[in-house]
Write a protein that holds these residues in place. Sequence first.
Motif, PDB file in Angstrom:
ATOM      1  N   TYR A 171     -24.551 -10.453   7.470  1.00 27.26           N
ATOM      2  CA  TYR A 171     -23.634  -9.535   8.150  1.00 27.26           C
ATOM      3  C   TYR A 171     -22.726 -10.304   9.101  1.00 27.26           C
ATOM      4  CZ  TYR A 171     -27.184  -6.105   6.717  1.00 27.26           C
ATOM      5  OH  TYR A 171     -28.083  -5.350   6.014  1.00 27.26           O
ATOM      6  N   GLN A 172     -23.303 -11.224   9.861  1.00 30.93           N
ATOM      7  CA  GLN A 172     -22.518 -12.000  10.810  1.00 30.93           C
ATOM      8  C   GLN A 172     -21.507 -12.892  10.098  1.00 30.93           C
ATOM      9  OE1 GLN A 172     -22.316 -11.978  14.164  1.00 30.93           O
ATOM     10  NE2 GLN A 172     -23.635 -10.179  14.112  1.00 30.93           N
ATOM     11  N   ALA A 203     -25.305  -1.241  14.011  1.00 21.02           N
ATOM     12  CA  ALA A 203     -24.150  -2.084  14.317  1.00 21.02           C
ATOM     13  C   ALA A 203     -23.095  -1.320  15.108  1.00 21.02           C
ATOM     14  CB  ALA A 203     -23.545  -2.631  13.025  1.00 21.02           C
ATOM     15  N   GLY A 216     -27.150  -6.338  15.632  1.00 25.45           N
ATOM     16  CA  GLY A 216     -25.974  -7.041  15.140  1.00 25.45           C
ATOM     17  C   GLY A 216     -25.463  -8.088  16.094  1.00 25.45           C
ATOM     18  N   LEU A 238     -29.335 -10.336   8.262  1.00 23.27           N
ATOM     19  CA  LEU A 238     -28.594 -10.298   9.521  1.00 23.27           C
ATOM     20  C   LEU A 238     -27.570 -11.427   9.578  1.00 23.27           C
ATOM     21  CD1 LEU A 238     -31.471  -9.499  12.039  1.00 23.27           C
ATOM     22  CD2 LEU A 238     -29.868  -7.913  10.988  1.00 23.27           C
ATOM     23  N   GLY A 251     -24.061  -2.378   9.410  1.00 25.91           N
ATOM     24  CA  GLY A 251     -23.967  -3.826   9.325  1.00 25.91           C
ATOM     25  C   GLY A 251     -22.549  -4.351   9.323  1.00 25.91           C
TER      26      GLY A 251
END
Length: 275
Positions: A190-191, A134, A164, A187, A69
């Motif tokens: 993570y971004q 990722a 990802g 998600l 991630g």
Amino acid sequence: MADAAPDWINGDPDDLRRWRNASPEVVNPVLPDDVAITALAPDGACPGGLICTPDRVEGVPVVYFHGGGFVVGSPETHRINTAWIAHLTRAPVISIRYRLAPEHAFPAQAKDAVAALRRQLRSHPRLRLMGDSAGGLVALWAHAGLTVEERGRIGDVVLFYPGGTASIPRPVGLGEDEAGGLGPKSLAAYQRRLDPNGIAGGDARYDPMAEGFAAPARMTILGAGADPILYQARALADRLKARLLVAEGEAHSFLAALPSEPAITHLKRALGETP
């Protein structure tokens, strides 16, 4: 035994890393007897990592980018992946240590990936390129950052349950389950940590779904049938014209079960070791 997974959405990155580092396949991996694991020292701007070398070297060297991630993971956490790839391909696998978010914002990871791949191209006429989760996206950034001539020296790209990519919409009806850190809020977290300024989306240098992104000439994607982000593997395969294999019934990160079946069989298929 690892403790219960911490909060992937709002948890402290150090807590997430401690949990990942305590996973059974990290603490006590089942590794092939014929593969030596040694350190790869940093070289200027080029990151270090680990090298997995089989006793008998015959194949094209592999450069590998780990998943996590963009926040957790390392060459050490993914030894079980890279050692078994080295064993099956009879080739050295160079596993790269790239900078993690949120301490290092994008495009630090892409810069590390390109530098690492170019470092290995200085020593090897041809390479294979691989990555999981990722790390699959990191591998694509590495490839896209090369010159046309350099890309011609990459024999193939193999990605394992890649994900990802913020520009791939989540299918309607997929659900909101955050188990395993693979739901929509996870998600997005993570971004947010990786790319707080949102510079990657739509940029052909970084976004594999963008027009003009430099797709590998030969690519295989191994998706997991029970993976909540299988839709990302399918979308990438369709957009980049890759061969898509699906390990039916398997969960995200199922290669952590190596060398047991069916993980070893699916890995062999993706690597081209079986029909």
